[in-house]
Enzyme design. Structure first.
Site, PDB file in Angstrom:
ATOM      1  N   VAL A 278     -16.609  10.643 -29.164  1.00 49.26           N
ATOM      2  CA  VAL A 278     -17.607  11.357 -29.982  1.00 49.26           C
ATOM      3  C   VAL A 278     -17.285  11.082 -31.450  1.00 49.26           C
ATOM      4  CG1 VAL A 278     -18.366  13.267 -28.516  1.00 49.26           C
ATOM      5  CG2 VAL A 278     -16.159  13.410 -29.679  1.00 49.26           C
TER       6      VAL A 278
ATOM      7  N   ALA B 117     -21.448  11.512 -36.844  1.00 46.96           N
ATOM      8  CA  ALA B 117     -22.040  11.855 -38.142  1.00 46.96           C
ATOM      9  C   ALA B 117     -20.972  11.730 -39.222  1.00 46.96           C
ATOM     10  CB  ALA B 117     -22.581  13.279 -38.105  1.00 46.96           C
TER      11      ALA B 117
ATOM     12  N   LYS C 297     -28.294   9.164 -43.285  1.00 48.63           N
ATOM     13  CA  LYS C 297     -28.138  10.623 -43.255  1.00 48.63           C
ATOM     14  C   LYS C 297     -28.122  11.155 -44.689  1.00 48.63           C
ATOM     15  CE  LYS C 297     -24.721  14.189 -42.169  1.00 48.63           C
ATOM     16  NZ  LYS C 297     -23.391  14.501 -41.655  1.00 48.63           N
TER      17      LYS C 297
ATOM     18  N   VAL D 287       1.604   3.327 -23.747  1.00 48.65           N
ATOM     19  CA  VAL D 287       2.950   3.577 -24.291  1.00 48.65           C
ATOM     20  C   VAL D 287       3.649   4.547 -23.346  1.00 48.65           C
ATOM     21  CG1 VAL D 287       4.246   4.595 -26.200  1.00 48.65           C
ATOM     22  CG2 VAL D 287       2.238   3.179 -26.676  1.00 48.65           C
TER      23      VAL D 287
ATOM     24  N   LEU E  95      -7.317  12.375 -34.890  1.00 48.47           N
ATOM     25  CA  LEU E  95      -7.071  13.567 -34.080  1.00 48.47           C
ATOM     26  C   LEU E  95      -5.578  13.830 -33.910  1.00 48.47           C
ATOM     27  CD1 LEU E  95      -9.829  12.858 -31.405  1.00 48.47           C
ATOM     28  CD2 LEU E  95      -9.970  14.395 -33.378  1.00 48.47           C
TER      29      LEU E  95
HETATM   30  C1  LIG Z   1     -16.561  17.475 -30.101  1.00 46.63           C
HETATM   31  C2  LIG Z   1     -16.219  16.545 -31.220  1.00 46.63           C
HETATM   32  C3  LIG Z   1     -17.229  16.097 -32.079  1.00 46.63           C
HETATM   33  C4  LIG Z   1     -16.909  15.265 -33.155  1.00 46.63           C
HETATM   34  N1  LIG Z   1     -17.880  14.879 -34.026  1.00 46.63           N
HETATM   35  C5  LIG Z   1     -17.544  14.206 -35.161  1.00 46.63           C
HETATM   36  C6  LIG Z   1     -18.504  13.847 -36.131  1.00 46.63           C
HETATM   37  O1  LIG Z   1     -19.691  14.076 -35.966  1.00 46.63           O
HETATM   38  N2  LIG Z   1     -18.076  13.217 -37.242  1.00 46.63           N
HETATM   39  C7  LIG Z   1     -16.768  12.915 -37.462  1.00 46.63           C
HETATM   40  O2  LIG Z   1     -16.416  12.398 -38.517  1.00 46.63           O
HETATM   41  N3  LIG Z   1     -15.851  13.179 -36.511  1.00 46.63           N
HETATM   42  C8  LIG Z   1     -16.195  13.822 -35.397  1.00 46.63           C
HETATM   43  N4  LIG Z   1     -15.252  14.099 -34.454  1.00 46.63           N
HETATM   44  C9  LIG Z   1     -13.899  13.584 -34.627  1.00 46.63           C
HETATM   45  C10 LIG Z   1     -13.874  12.118 -34.250  1.00 46.63           C
HETATM   46  O3  LIG Z   1     -14.300  11.950 -32.926  1.00 46.63           O
HETATM   47  C11 LIG Z   1     -12.448  11.587 -34.400  1.00 46.63           C
HETATM   48  O4  LIG Z   1     -11.938  11.942 -35.640  1.00 46.63           O
HETATM   49  C12 LIG Z   1     -12.445  10.098 -34.327  1.00 46.63           C
HETATM   50  O5  LIG Z   1     -13.102   9.653 -33.186  1.00 46.63           O
HETATM   51  C13 LIG Z   1     -11.045   9.573 -34.319  1.00 46.63           C
HETATM   52  O6  LIG Z   1     -10.419   9.789 -33.100  1.00 46.63           O
HETATM   53  P1  LIG Z   1      -9.010   9.126 -32.881  1.00 46.63           P
HETATM   54  O7  LIG Z   1      -9.136   7.677 -33.086  1.00 46.63           O
HETATM   55  O8  LIG Z   1      -8.049   9.868 -33.720  1.00 46.63           O
HETATM   56  O9  LIG Z   1      -8.662   9.476 -31.379  1.00 46.63           O
HETATM   57  P2  LIG Z   1      -9.197   8.854 -29.988  1.00 46.63           P
HETATM   58  O10 LIG Z   1     -10.608   8.418 -30.069  1.00 46.63           O
HETATM   59  O11 LIG Z   1      -8.848   9.874 -28.957  1.00 46.63           O
HETATM   60  O12 LIG Z   1      -8.310   7.570 -29.786  1.00 46.63           O
HETATM   61  C14 LIG Z   1      -6.987   7.648 -29.332  1.00 46.63           C
HETATM   62  C15 LIG Z   1      -6.493   6.255 -28.987  1.00 46.63           C
HETATM   63  O13 LIG Z   1      -5.133   6.348 -28.600  1.00 46.63           O
HETATM   64  C16 LIG Z   1      -4.949   5.617 -27.403  1.00 46.63           C
HETATM   65  N5  LIG Z   1      -3.813   6.188 -26.677  1.00 46.63           N
HETATM   66  C17 LIG Z   1      -3.541   7.478 -26.459  1.00 46.63           C
HETATM   67  N6  LIG Z   1      -2.408   7.608 -25.733  1.00 46.63           N
HETATM   68  C18 LIG Z   1      -1.953   6.360 -25.524  1.00 46.63           C
HETATM   69  C19 LIG Z   1      -0.842   5.807 -24.845  1.00 46.63           C
HETATM   70  N7  LIG Z   1       0.049   6.570 -24.205  1.00 46.63           N
HETATM   71  N8  LIG Z   1      -0.702   4.473 -24.831  1.00 46.63           N
HETATM   72  C20 LIG Z   1      -1.584   3.652 -25.450  1.00 46.63           C
HETATM   73  N9  LIG Z   1      -2.659   4.118 -26.101  1.00 46.63           N
HETATM   74  C21 LIG Z   1      -2.839   5.449 -26.133  1.00 46.63           C
HETATM   75  C22 LIG Z   1      -6.268   5.748 -26.667  1.00 46.63           C
HETATM   76  O14 LIG Z   1      -6.438   4.720 -25.726  1.00 46.63           O
HETATM   77  C23 LIG Z   1      -7.239   5.597 -27.836  1.00 46.63           C
HETATM   78  O15 LIG Z   1      -7.423   4.235 -28.112  1.00 46.63           O
HETATM   79  C24 LIG Z   1     -15.562  14.885 -33.358  1.00 46.63           C
HETATM   80  C25 LIG Z   1     -14.576  15.280 -32.447  1.00 46.63           C
HETATM   81  C26 LIG Z   1     -14.890  16.107 -31.405  1.00 46.63           C
HETATM   82  C27 LIG Z   1     -13.811  16.545 -30.465  1.00 46.63           C
END
Ligand SMILES: Cc1cc2nc3c(=O)[nH]c(=O)nc-3n(C[C@H](O)[C@H](O)[C@H](O)COP(=O)(O)OP(=O)(O)OC[C@H]3O[C@@H](n4cnc5c(N)ncnc54)[C@H](O)[C@@H]3O)c2cc1C
Length: 497
Positions: free
Chosen positions: A49, A52, A80, A189, A337
């Site tokens: 997700v 926006a 937007k 990992v 996150l």
């Molecule tokens: C309900 C919801 C709505 C959202 N809406 C918005 C929005 O509208 N606008 C906005 O700016 N943000 C929004 N966000 C936040 C946004 O989704 C995140 O900030 C963004 O996607 C970044 O996520 P990430 O890359 O930190 O984590 P993730 O997308 O969870 O990626 C984590 C990565 O780590 C890898 N990984 C994890 N553990 C291991 C392991 N053991 N070994 C190897 N790889 C591993 C996974 O494979 C993945 O590639 C929303 C979040 C939520 C929960």
């Protein structure tokens, strides 16, 4: 200096955060001197997700030299101009939080102060929202790019961001980063090795054959925070006492009409729902507090609130609002996150990844990992999170809703001092001070404070030196200019095409 320079960066995680980090670090660092590796697992996947954004995203793409047309085509993006909040001030009420300012200052005094004084001195009837070009454009479903080269034009003040498919954005950035030499490892990992002396992370282990050493680690592993929490036990500051949302259901639905140039955020009895228009579909979600709404009811609410057929099974996401006690601990910087989470009410998460990266680049460490650098990074990041937190809480506490246990609970919240002060200043004389390191400008605060019906008792006495008739003329001229300018903008759908 050269001996202590970092030569190996390892990014764990390939979601939006991981690939934003990989692309931007590969772009600004010397690829011949520094190797950048990224590990991700298709089996684990991404959060899926995050569609926006807010205007700083334009700067990120610009830094990487990414052209808008190519980016929008690749990510199915739309423009937007703000967010429409429905049922927030009270059930049935609506307002738009636009990007950009309301009118223009008059001799250094914010325009809204004249609007306030004119209401009290001359019973001025026009809405404050008539002074926002972006609000007018949203209402007419129009869009135009800013005219940066013509600073006197009313269009110079346009601010915009995108709605996009975050999965496609990550893929686009992956291709960009790999072209710049980033090495991607597919795998999980399984273990993390620490240096017994410094306690720094030394390497991550994927399997018997693959151990990846690094000097600087960027933890983008999502909510689990594999390095920052799993390995370094950094701890977490929870903010659920102020922001009780802890779950969401998300689902994409069919496109039924031309995409609108704004996000919708519709409050319900225990949270809110989003609707995000992309070129080819809508993103939808129902955010709720599990203390006040069951999963079944939330799912029902999401599905009954759709305006078209869902395209997949809804996905549930559980989260804890707050942030790591340290965003940078030892030789690990957490982004996305893995760093923390606040509900997506003002679309701030992707922007926080970007500001984290900008701060990391400004404070790029060497192998000594100076404590001063880390503590500055942490202090600034905490400040930034706290200011966003305050802004989000405002949406709830500025509401007059009292129609459910959830909204009654909100009425009893004890506010952080920083927010209390900010609201009191506005309630007193309409003043809004910019926070140091605040992502949201006074115009954004004004949109929500005013939009949710908070009426200041008074206004800035500096406006009194301007005769009422003179102010009236200036306000009318501004309002008319904005109305004409909005009507002359192309339709959003035409701008997309
Ligand atoms: C309900 C919801 C709505 C959202 N809406 C918005 C929005 O509208 N606008 C906005 O700016 N943000 C929004 N966000 C936040 C946004 O989704 C995140 O900030 C963004 O996607 C970044 O996520 P990430 O890359 O930190 O984590 P993730 O997308 O969870 O990626 C984590 C990565 O780590 C890898 N990984 C994890 N553990 C291991 C392991 N053991 N070994 C190897 N790889 C591993 C996974 O494979 C993945 O590639 C929303 C979040 C939520 C929960």
């Amino acid at each position: 200096m050269t001996d202590s320079a970092i030569t190996k960066i390892v990014i764990v995680g390939g979601g939006t955060a991981g690939w934003m980090a990989a692309a931007s670090l590969a772009h600004v660092l010397d690829a011949d001197r520094i190797s950048i590796s990224l590990i991700e697992s298709e089996n684990i996947g991404t959060v899926g997700v995050g569609e926006a954004t807010i205007p700083p995203i334009l700067k990120f793409n610009e830094l990487l030299g990414i052209g808008e047309r190519e980016f929008m085509r690749a990510t199915k993006a739309t423009f937007k101009l703000g967010i429409e909040f429905s049922n927030w001030g009270g059930v049935g009420q609506k307002y738009i939080h636009p990007f950009g300012d309301f009118g223009t200052d008059i001799e250094g005094i914010p325009m809204h102060q004249f609007w306030l004084s004119q209401r009290q001195r001359a019973n001025y009837q026009y809405s404050l929202f008539d002074f926002s070009l972006m609000v007018k454009a949203c209402q007419l479903r129009r869009f135009k790019h800013p005219e940066y080269r013509n600073p006197k034009s009313v269009y110079a003040g346009i601010h915009y961001a995108y709605h996009f498919d975050a999965g496609l954005y990550a893929l686009y950035l992956r291709q960009f980063a790999e072209r710049k030499g980033v090495i991607r490892y597919e795998g999980i990992v399984k273990d993390v090795q620490l240096d017994p002396e410094s306690g720094n992370v030394k390497s991550v282990i994927l399997d018997a054959q693959r151990k990846i050493d690094g000097e600087l680690f960027v933890d983008c592993s999502g909510f689990r925070g594999l390095l920052i929490e799993g390995a370094l036990k950094t701890g977490y500051n929870y903010w659920s006492e102020w922001l009780p949302m802890d779950r969401a259901f998300a689902v994409a639905s069919e496109k039924v009409e031309d995409p609108i140039p704004y996000t919708k955020a519709i409050a319900h009895e225990a949270g809110w729902q989003w609707r995000i228009p992309l070129q080819h579909r809508n993103g939808n979600g129902c955010v709720y507090s599990s203390h006040f709404l069951s999963d079944d009811k939330a799912l029902e609410k999401l599905l009954s609130g759709l305006d078209s057929r869902p395209l997949a099974e809804p996905k549930q996401l559980c989260f804890k609002t707050g942030h790591r006690r340290k965003f940078w601990n030892k030789n690990v910087v957490a982004l996305g996150l893995a760093a923390g989470f606040m509900e997506p009410l003002e679309s701030t998460s992707i922007s926080l990844i970007q500001t984290g990266l900008a701060r990391l680049m400004t404070l790029m460490p060497d192998k000594r990992f100076s404590e001063t650098t880390k503590s500055l990074y942490n202090r600034r990041t905490i400040q930034e999170y706290e200011h966003i937190r305050d802004f989000l809480i405002l949406h709830y506490v500025a509401s007059k809703r009292n129609d459910s246990l959830f909204w009654k609970h909100i009425r009893g919240l004890k506010l952080p001092y920083s927010l209390k002060e900010k609201m009191a200043l506005y309630e007193d004389a309409g003043r809004i001070m910019q926070y140091e390191a605040g992502l949201f400008t006074p115009s954004s605060w004004l949109a929500v404070l005013h939009g949710q019906g908070i009426v200041p008792k008074s206004y800035d006495p500096l406006t009194l030196r301007f005769p009422v008739e003179d102010v009236q003329k200036r306000l009318d001229a501004m309002r008319n200019l904005i109305a004409r300018a909005a009507s002359a903008m192309p339709m959003h759908i035409d701008s997309l095409q």
